[in-house]
Design a protein around this motif. Sequence first.
Motif, PDB file in Angstrom:
ATOM      1  N   PHE A  87     -27.850  48.138  17.945  1.00 41.67           N
ATOM      2  CA  PHE A  87     -28.118  46.845  18.397  1.00 41.67           C
ATOM      3  C   PHE A  87     -27.109  45.836  17.608  1.00 41.67           C
ATOM      4  O   PHE A  87     -26.969  44.744  17.925  1.00 41.67           O
ATOM      5  CB  PHE A  87     -29.370  46.549  18.622  1.00 41.67           C
ATOM      6  CG  PHE A  87     -30.141  46.705  17.303  1.00 41.67           C
ATOM      7  CD1 PHE A  87     -30.138  45.636  16.333  1.00 41.67           C
ATOM      8  CD2 PHE A  87     -31.031  47.893  17.193  1.00 41.67           C
ATOM      9  CE1 PHE A  87     -30.954  45.922  15.140  1.00 41.67           C
ATOM     10  CE2 PHE A  87     -31.684  48.130  15.962  1.00 41.67           C
ATOM     11  CZ  PHE A  87     -31.533  47.154  14.913  1.00 41.67           C
ATOM     12  N   ARG A  88     -27.084  46.492  16.271  1.00 43.33           N
ATOM     13  CA  ARG A  88     -26.225  45.570  15.416  1.00 43.33           C
ATOM     14  C   ARG A  88     -24.826  45.009  15.950  1.00 43.33           C
ATOM     15  O   ARG A  88     -24.234  44.196  15.365  1.00 43.33           O
ATOM     16  CB  ARG A  88     -26.304  46.214  13.900  1.00 43.33           C
ATOM     17  CG  ARG A  88     -25.370  47.211  13.871  1.00 43.33           C
ATOM     18  CD  ARG A  88     -25.391  48.022  12.410  1.00 43.33           C
ATOM     19  NE  ARG A  88     -24.361  48.891  12.366  1.00 43.33           N
ATOM     20  CZ  ARG A  88     -24.414  50.219  12.498  1.00 43.33           C
ATOM     21  NH1 ARG A  88     -25.318  50.522  13.464  1.00 43.33           N
ATOM     22  NH2 ARG A  88     -23.783  50.982  12.214  1.00 43.33           N
ATOM     23  N   PHE A  89     -24.234  45.660  16.978  1.00 43.95           N
ATOM     24  CA  PHE A  89     -23.079  45.490  17.544  1.00 43.95           C
ATOM     25  C   PHE A  89     -22.915  44.709  18.766  1.00 43.95           C
ATOM     26  O   PHE A  89     -22.013  44.653  19.094  1.00 43.95           O
ATOM     27  CB  PHE A  89     -22.299  46.934  17.733  1.00 43.95           C
ATOM     28  CG  PHE A  89     -21.955  47.724  16.328  1.00 43.95           C
ATOM     29  CD1 PHE A  89     -21.280  47.051  15.361  1.00 43.95           C
ATOM     30  CD2 PHE A  89     -22.583  48.983  16.350  1.00 43.95           C
ATOM     31  CE1 PHE A  89     -20.889  48.096  14.314  1.00 43.95           C
ATOM     32  CE2 PHE A  89     -22.476  49.821  15.134  1.00 43.95           C
ATOM     33  CZ  PHE A  89     -21.615  49.170  14.096  1.00 43.95           C
ATOM     34  N   GLY A  90     -24.249  44.489  18.963  1.00 46.94           N
ATOM     35  CA  GLY A  90     -24.260  43.489  20.221  1.00 46.94           C
ATOM     36  C   GLY A  90     -24.861  44.096  21.340  1.00 46.94           C
ATOM     37  O   GLY A  90     -24.873  45.341  21.578  1.00 46.94           O
ATOM     38  N   GLU A  91     -25.274  43.523  22.479  1.00 48.50           N
ATOM     39  CA  GLU A  91     -26.143  43.958  23.581  1.00 48.50           C
ATOM     40  C   GLU A  91     -25.454  44.761  24.542  1.00 48.50           C
ATOM     41  O   GLU A  91     -25.748  45.964  24.930  1.00 48.50           O
ATOM     42  CB  GLU A  91     -26.702  42.772  24.294  1.00 48.50           C
ATOM     43  CG  GLU A  91     -27.715  42.237  23.683  1.00 48.50           C
ATOM     44  CD  GLU A  91     -28.385  41.055  24.665  1.00 48.50           C
ATOM     45  OE1 GLU A  91     -27.895  40.807  25.978  1.00 48.50           O
ATOM     46  OE2 GLU A  91     -29.168  40.188  24.095  1.00 48.50           O
ATOM     47  N   GLU A  92     -24.060  44.653  24.707  1.00 44.61           N
ATOM     48  CA  GLU A  92     -23.124  45.370  25.412  1.00 44.61           C
ATOM     49  C   GLU A  92     -22.827  46.827  24.867  1.00 44.61           C
ATOM     50  O   GLU A  92     -22.846  47.626  25.585  1.00 44.61           O
ATOM     51  CB  GLU A  92     -21.730  44.604  25.723  1.00 44.61           C
ATOM     52  CG  GLU A  92     -20.891  45.243  26.689  1.00 44.61           C
ATOM     53  CD  GLU A  92     -21.476  45.585  27.930  1.00 44.61           C
ATOM     54  OE1 GLU A  92     -20.845  46.265  28.822  1.00 44.61           O
ATOM     55  OE2 GLU A  92     -22.411  45.057  28.355  1.00 44.61           O
ATOM     56  N   TYR A  93     -22.525  46.710  23.535  1.00 48.35           N
ATOM     57  CA  TYR A  93     -22.559  48.183  23.120  1.00 48.35           C
ATOM     58  C   TYR A  93     -23.693  48.944  22.917  1.00 48.35           C
ATOM     59  O   TYR A  93     -23.594  50.140  23.283  1.00 48.35           O
ATOM     60  CB  TYR A  93     -22.132  47.681  21.353  1.00 48.35           C
ATOM     61  CG  TYR A  93     -21.889  49.011  20.671  1.00 48.35           C
ATOM     62  CD1 TYR A  93     -20.423  49.702  20.613  1.00 48.35           C
ATOM     63  CD2 TYR A  93     -23.009  49.846  20.033  1.00 48.35           C
ATOM     64  CE1 TYR A  93     -20.460  50.954  20.132  1.00 48.35           C
ATOM     65  CE2 TYR A  93     -22.742  50.930  19.410  1.00 48.35           C
ATOM     66  CZ  TYR A  93     -21.394  51.669  19.228  1.00 48.35           C
ATOM     67  OH  TYR A  93     -21.197  52.922  18.389  1.00 48.35           O
ATOM     68  N   ALA A  94     -24.992  48.486  22.774  1.00 47.76           N
ATOM     69  CA  ALA A  94     -26.125  48.972  22.877  1.00 47.76           C
ATOM     70  C   ALA A  94     -26.498  49.574  24.135  1.00 47.76           C
ATOM     71  O   ALA A  94     -26.866  50.713  24.364  1.00 47.76           O
ATOM     72  CB  ALA A  94     -27.347  48.007  22.352  1.00 47.76           C
ATOM     73  N   ARG A  95     -26.251  48.526  25.279  1.00 44.93           N
ATOM     74  CA  ARG A  95     -26.089  49.215  26.507  1.00 44.93           C
ATOM     75  C   ARG A  95     -25.374  50.350  26.930  1.00 44.93           C
ATOM     76  O   ARG A  95     -25.793  51.418  27.394  1.00 44.93           O
ATOM     77  CB  ARG A  95     -25.837  48.158  27.478  1.00 44.93           C
ATOM     78  CG  ARG A  95     -25.958  48.301  28.792  1.00 44.93           C
ATOM     79  CD  ARG A  95     -25.669  47.255  29.765  1.00 44.93           C
ATOM     80  NE  ARG A  95     -24.099  47.233  29.982  1.00 44.93           N
ATOM     81  CZ  ARG A  95     -23.380  47.989  30.625  1.00 44.93           C
ATOM     82  NH1 ARG A  95     -23.860  48.861  31.604  1.00 44.93           N
ATOM     83  NH2 ARG A  95     -22.166  48.062  30.450  1.00 44.93           N
ATOM     84  N   ILE A  96     -24.238  50.690  26.575  1.00 42.09           N
ATOM     85  CA  ILE A  96     -23.307  51.507  26.531  1.00 42.09           C
ATOM     86  C   ILE A  96     -23.803  52.834  25.958  1.00 42.09           C
ATOM     87  O   ILE A  96     -23.596  53.845  26.546  1.00 42.09           O
ATOM     88  CB  ILE A  96     -21.605  51.369  26.421  1.00 42.09           C
ATOM     89  CG1 ILE A  96     -21.107  50.034  27.219  1.00 42.09           C
ATOM     90  CG2 ILE A  96     -20.773  52.366  26.365  1.00 42.09           C
ATOM     91  CD1 ILE A  96     -19.810  49.424  26.648  1.00 42.09           C
TER      92      ILE A  96
END
Length: 235
Positions: A87-96
């Motif tokens: 999640f520290r890299f943002g919501e989109e990264y976490a989703r992928i």
Amino acid sequence: MSYSLYLWHWPIFATARYIGVFNDIKVKAICYILTILFSFISYQCIEKPLRKQNISFFKSLLILMIVPIILSLAIDEISDKYKGFNFRFGEEYARIDNILTQYSAKNRTKCFNKENDIADKRCEIGKISSTKKALLIGDSNANHFWNFFDVIGKKYDTSVTSITSSSCPALPKIRQYHWGNNSINTSCEKNTINYFNSIATSKFNFVIIAERWSNYLGFIVTPEDKKIAVINLKI
């Protein structure tokens, strides 16, 4: 304070580079400020006081080695449990990342670069109960498409056995050099012989050879064990 500067500059600057913001001049300035600030604090609060302490060998070993090792292992376990805190890299990264984890194939690595028997059930994908059988052989490119062939097999009522090897063209009577040196890739040769022996003795409806073919054009071995140089060859 030079040693404190040395210790602090790497994690601060490396983190900035890792998250892709280091080229910003403002970020660079912040990195320098944080390095100096943390170095000063650790020098005043840790380095200077410890220089004046007469600490026993056991206590030094405990503080400087055993405790850091335990903390490192604990952090590693927590990080692994929470998927590196994606999640520290943002919501989109976490989703992928969560989607990739959800659809990751646990047996994929167990059927890659191993001397697996074709009968190894861990290497079966697609509709495993089907009477239609397919064999997937090739290099890492084929292994990367594990989930693709799993979906195709289920859709078209086919059980697919996937056995693949790194940097291996998987063609009979074709020998190849290792990348970057002049030694023969004997493991590839051995695995390929096993593949085609299995094809000869097993009843497969389909045999799929998947490769990144362009990788092998300049690394083929002739019957005279001379490397073929392929120049300006277009596919």
